[in-house]
Design a protein around this motif. Sequence first.
Motif, PDB file in Angstrom:
ATOM      1  N   GLN A  86       0.816  -1.215   0.000  1.00 29.49           N
ATOM      2  CA  GLN A  86       0.000   0.000   0.000  1.00 29.49           C
ATOM      3  C   GLN A  86       0.843   1.255   0.000  1.00 29.49           C
ATOM      4  O   GLN A  86       0.391   2.294  -0.458  1.00 29.49           O
ATOM      5  CB  GLN A  86      -0.939   0.017   1.203  1.00 29.49           C
ATOM      6  N   ARG A  87       2.049   1.182   0.527  1.00 30.25           N
ATOM      7  CA  ARG A  87       2.897   2.375   0.549  1.00 30.25           C
ATOM      8  C   ARG A  87       3.152   2.880  -0.865  1.00 30.25           C
ATOM      9  O   ARG A  87       3.014   4.067  -1.148  1.00 30.25           O
ATOM     10  CB  ARG A  87       4.204   2.090   1.277  1.00 30.25           C
ATOM     11  N   ASP A  88       3.524   1.960  -1.766  1.00 27.80           N
ATOM     12  CA  ASP A  88       3.786   2.361  -3.150  1.00 27.80           C
ATOM     13  C   ASP A  88       2.507   2.862  -3.823  1.00 27.80           C
ATOM     14  O   ASP A  88       2.523   3.879  -4.515  1.00 27.80           O
ATOM     15  CB  ASP A  88       4.367   1.196  -3.947  1.00 27.80           C
ATOM     16  N   ALA A  89       1.414   2.160  -3.595  1.00 25.69           N
ATOM     17  CA  ALA A  89       0.134   2.587  -4.180  1.00 25.69           C
ATOM     18  C   ALA A  89      -0.262   3.951  -3.637  1.00 25.69           C
ATOM     19  O   ALA A  89      -0.751   4.807  -4.383  1.00 25.69           O
ATOM     20  CB  ALA A  89      -0.948   1.549  -3.888  1.00 25.69           C
ATOM     21  N   GLY A  90      -0.040   4.170  -2.351  1.00 18.20           N
ATOM     22  CA  GLY A  90      -0.371   5.450  -1.733  1.00 18.20           C
ATOM     23  C   GLY A  90       0.462   6.578  -2.299  1.00 18.20           C
ATOM     24  O   GLY A  90      -0.035   7.677  -2.547  1.00 18.20           O
ATOM     25  N   MET A  91       1.745   6.303  -2.532  1.00 22.64           N
ATOM     26  CA  MET A  91       2.615   7.322  -3.132  1.00 22.64           C
ATOM     27  C   MET A  91       2.113   7.692  -4.525  1.00 22.64           C
ATOM     28  O   MET A  91       2.083   8.876  -4.890  1.00 22.64           O
ATOM     29  CB  MET A  91       4.053   6.807  -3.218  1.00 22.64           C
ATOM     30  N   LYS A  92       1.708   6.695  -5.291  1.00 22.16           N
ATOM     31  CA  LYS A  92       1.214   6.960  -6.646  1.00 22.16           C
ATOM     32  C   LYS A  92      -0.062   7.790  -6.598  1.00 22.16           C
ATOM     33  O   LYS A  92      -0.242   8.714  -7.400  1.00 22.16           O
ATOM     34  CB  LYS A  92       0.991   5.643  -7.396  1.00 22.16           C
ATOM     35  N   LEU A  93      -0.947   7.478  -5.662  1.00 22.38           N
ATOM     36  CA  LEU A  93      -2.177   8.264  -5.536  1.00 22.38           C
ATOM     37  C   LEU A  93      -1.868   9.712  -5.169  1.00 22.38           C
ATOM     38  O   LEU A  93      -2.467  10.643  -5.720  1.00 22.38           O
ATOM     39  CB  LEU A  93      -3.110   7.636  -4.488  1.00 22.38           C
ATOM     40  N   HIS A  94      -0.932   9.919  -4.263  1.00 25.69           N
ATOM     41  CA  HIS A  94      -0.557  11.281  -3.875  1.00 25.69           C
ATOM     42  C   HIS A  94       0.072  12.032  -5.052  1.00 25.69           C
ATOM     43  O   HIS A  94      -0.182  13.222  -5.249  1.00 25.69           O
ATOM     44  CB  HIS A  94       0.400  11.269  -2.676  1.00 25.69           C
ATOM     45  N   GLN A  95       0.883  11.328  -5.830  1.00 27.53           N
ATOM     46  CA  GLN A  95       1.478  11.949  -7.015  1.00 27.53           C
ATOM     47  C   GLN A  95       0.405  12.321  -8.032  1.00 27.53           C
ATOM     48  O   GLN A  95       0.449  13.401  -8.636  1.00 27.53           O
ATOM     49  CB  GLN A  95       2.528  11.025  -7.638  1.00 27.53           C
ATOM     50  N   ASP A 107      -9.800  19.518 -12.558  1.00 29.18           N
ATOM     51  CA  ASP A 107     -10.876  18.563 -12.819  1.00 29.18           C
ATOM     52  C   ASP A 107     -11.426  18.082 -11.476  1.00 29.18           C
ATOM     53  O   ASP A 107     -10.908  17.140 -10.872  1.00 29.18           O
ATOM     54  CB  ASP A 107     -10.330  17.392 -13.642  1.00 29.18           C
ATOM     55  N   ALA A 108     -12.486  18.742 -11.026  1.00 28.41           N
ATOM     56  CA  ALA A 108     -13.061  18.432  -9.710  1.00 28.41           C
ATOM     57  C   ALA A 108     -13.520  16.985  -9.619  1.00 28.41           C
ATOM     58  O   ALA A 108     -13.343  16.336  -8.581  1.00 28.41           O
ATOM     59  CB  ALA A 108     -14.217  19.380  -9.407  1.00 28.41           C
ATOM     60  N   ALA A 109     -14.099  16.457 -10.675  1.00 34.32           N
ATOM     61  CA  ALA A 109     -14.586  15.071 -10.659  1.00 34.32           C
ATOM     62  C   ALA A 109     -13.420  14.092 -10.505  1.00 34.32           C
ATOM     63  O   ALA A 109     -13.512  13.109  -9.750  1.00 34.32           O
ATOM     64  CB  ALA A 109     -15.377  14.773 -11.924  1.00 34.32           C
ATOM     65  N   ALA A 110     -12.324  14.339 -11.194  1.00 36.79           N
ATOM     66  CA  ALA A 110     -11.157  13.454 -11.091  1.00 36.79           C
ATOM     67  C   ALA A 110     -10.545  13.541  -9.696  1.00 36.79           C
ATOM     68  O   ALA A 110     -10.139  12.526  -9.127  1.00 36.79           O
ATOM     69  CB  ALA A 110     -10.123  13.822 -12.153  1.00 36.79           C
ATOM     70  N   ARG A 115      -9.802  11.109  -4.414  1.00 36.80           N
ATOM     71  CA  ARG A 115      -9.999  11.222  -2.965  1.00 36.80           C
ATOM     72  C   ARG A 115     -10.713   9.981  -2.432  1.00 36.80           C
ATOM     73  O   ARG A 115     -10.356   9.440  -1.387  1.00 36.80           O
ATOM     74  CB  ARG A 115     -10.798  12.477  -2.610  1.00 36.80           C
ATOM     75  N   VAL A 116     -11.703   9.506  -3.166  1.00 38.45           N
ATOM     76  CA  VAL A 116     -12.445   8.305  -2.765  1.00 38.45           C
ATOM     77  C   VAL A 116     -11.503   7.099  -2.746  1.00 38.45           C
ATOM     78  O   VAL A 116     -11.548   6.289  -1.815  1.00 38.45           O
ATOM     79  CB  VAL A 116     -13.661   8.077  -3.692  1.00 38.45           C
ATOM     80  N   GLN A 117     -10.631   6.985  -3.758  1.00 42.63           N
ATOM     81  CA  GLN A 117      -9.662   5.884  -3.783  1.00 42.63           C
ATOM     82  C   GLN A 117      -8.724   5.955  -2.584  1.00 42.63           C
ATOM     83  O   GLN A 117      -8.425   4.933  -1.959  1.00 42.63           O
ATOM     84  CB  GLN A 117      -8.819   5.937  -5.059  1.00 42.63           C
ATOM     85  N   MET A 118      -8.268   7.167  -2.276  1.00 42.12           N
ATOM     86  CA  MET A 118      -7.358   7.340  -1.147  1.00 42.12           C
ATOM     87  C   MET A 118      -8.055   6.998   0.169  1.00 42.12           C
ATOM     88  O   MET A 118      -7.462   6.349   1.038  1.00 42.12           O
ATOM     89  CB  MET A 118      -6.825   8.773  -1.121  1.00 42.12           C
ATOM     90  N   SER A 119      -9.290   7.408   0.299  1.00 40.32           N
ATOM     91  CA  SER A 119     -10.051   7.084   1.515  1.00 40.32           C
ATOM     92  C   SER A 119     -10.229   5.581   1.666  1.00 40.32           C
ATOM     93  O   SER A 119     -10.111   5.043   2.769  1.00 40.32           O
ATOM     94  CB  SER A 119     -11.416   7.768   1.487  1.00 40.32           C
ATOM     95  N   ALA A 120     -10.494   4.903   0.568  1.00 41.54           N
ATOM     96  CA  ALA A 120     -10.654   3.445   0.608  1.00 41.54           C
ATOM     97  C   ALA A 120      -9.349   2.780   1.024  1.00 41.54           C
ATOM     98  O   ALA A 120      -9.347   1.835   1.828  1.00 41.54           O
ATOM     99  CB  ALA A 120     -11.118   2.926  -0.749  1.00 41.54           C
ATOM    100  N   GLN A 121      -8.243   3.278   0.506  1.00 44.49           N
ATOM    101  CA  GLN A 121      -6.947   2.713   0.876  1.00 44.49           C
ATOM    102  C   GLN A 121      -6.659   2.946   2.359  1.00 44.49           C
ATOM    103  O   GLN A 121      -6.179   2.054   3.050  1.00 44.49           O
ATOM    104  CB  GLN A 121      -5.844   3.334   0.020  1.00 44.49           C
ATOM    105  N   HIS A 122      -6.967   4.133   2.838  1.00 42.15           N
ATOM    106  CA  HIS A 122      -6.756   4.416   4.261  1.00 42.15           C
ATOM    107  C   HIS A 122      -7.638   3.529   5.126  1.00 42.15           C
ATOM    108  O   HIS A 122      -7.220   3.086   6.201  1.00 42.15           O
ATOM    109  CB  HIS A 122      -7.034   5.889   4.565  1.00 42.15           C
ATOM    110  N   GLU A 123      -8.841   3.241   4.670  1.00 41.79           N
ATOM    111  CA  GLU A 123      -9.755   2.374   5.425  1.00 41.79           C
ATOM    112  C   GLU A 123      -9.180   0.956   5.530  1.00 41.79           C
ATOM    113  O   GLU A 123      -9.233   0.342   6.601  1.00 41.79           O
ATOM    114  CB  GLU A 123     -11.132   2.343   4.753  1.00 41.79           C
ATOM    115  N   VAL A 124      -8.619   0.440   4.453  1.00 35.93           N
ATOM    116  CA  VAL A 124      -8.016  -0.893   4.472  1.00 35.93           C
ATOM    117  C   VAL A 124      -6.856  -0.918   5.475  1.00 35.93           C
ATOM    118  O   VAL A 124      -6.742  -1.846   6.281  1.00 35.93           O
ATOM    119  CB  VAL A 124      -7.539  -1.309   3.062  1.00 35.93           C
TER     120      VAL A 124
END
Length: 165
Positions: A86-95, A107-110, A115-124
Motif C-alpha cells: 500500500q505504501r507504493d500505491a499510496g505514493m502513486k495516488l498522492h502523485q 478537474d473536480a470530478a477526477a 480522494r475516494v480511492q485514497m479514503s478506501a486505501q486508508h480504510e483498508v
Amino acid sequence: MTTTRTSNFFHAAAAAAVSVALALGATVTQAQPGPGGHRGGPGMMAPGGLFGGHMDHLLDAVNATDSQRSQIEAIFKAARQDLASQRDAGMKLHQQMAALYTAANIDAAAIEALRVQMSAQHEVASKRMSQASIDAARVLTPEQRAKVSEIMKKRQARMAARQPG
C-alpha cells in the motif's frame, strides 16, 4: 509524499493504533468509551524496539514479559508486511493528486474520484492496524491493559493541557 514520509505515516499510524487499542482493551472491559488517537513522529521505527522508545516504554510500564514483547512485535511486523504494498500505491495516488492540482484545468470530478480511492486505501490500512492492535491487546493481561489505559489517560491529559484555547 516521499517514501520516507509515507513509511513514517504508516509507522505512526501503527503506533497510534496500538496505543489506542491497548487502552481500548482496558476501557471496553469496563464499558467506558476509549480514548482518541495521537500522532507519532518520524522516529517511530528507531533501533530501540518495536516503535522506538514509545512502545518499549509502554511495555516496560506494564512489566510485559519477553514472550509478550515477542508476540506483539511479530503481530506488528506481519501487519507492516501486509501493508507494504500500500505504501507504493499510496505514493502513486498522492502523485496523481498533485498532478491534478497542478494541471492547467482543475478537474473536480477526477480529484473527487481520487480522494475516494485514497479514503478506501486508508480504510483498508486502518482495518488491518485495528486488527493488529486487537491481537496485541489480547497478548496482555487485563491488568496490563488497565495500566496502559491509565498511561494513555495521563498522556491525553498532558496533550490537552498543551492545546491552545
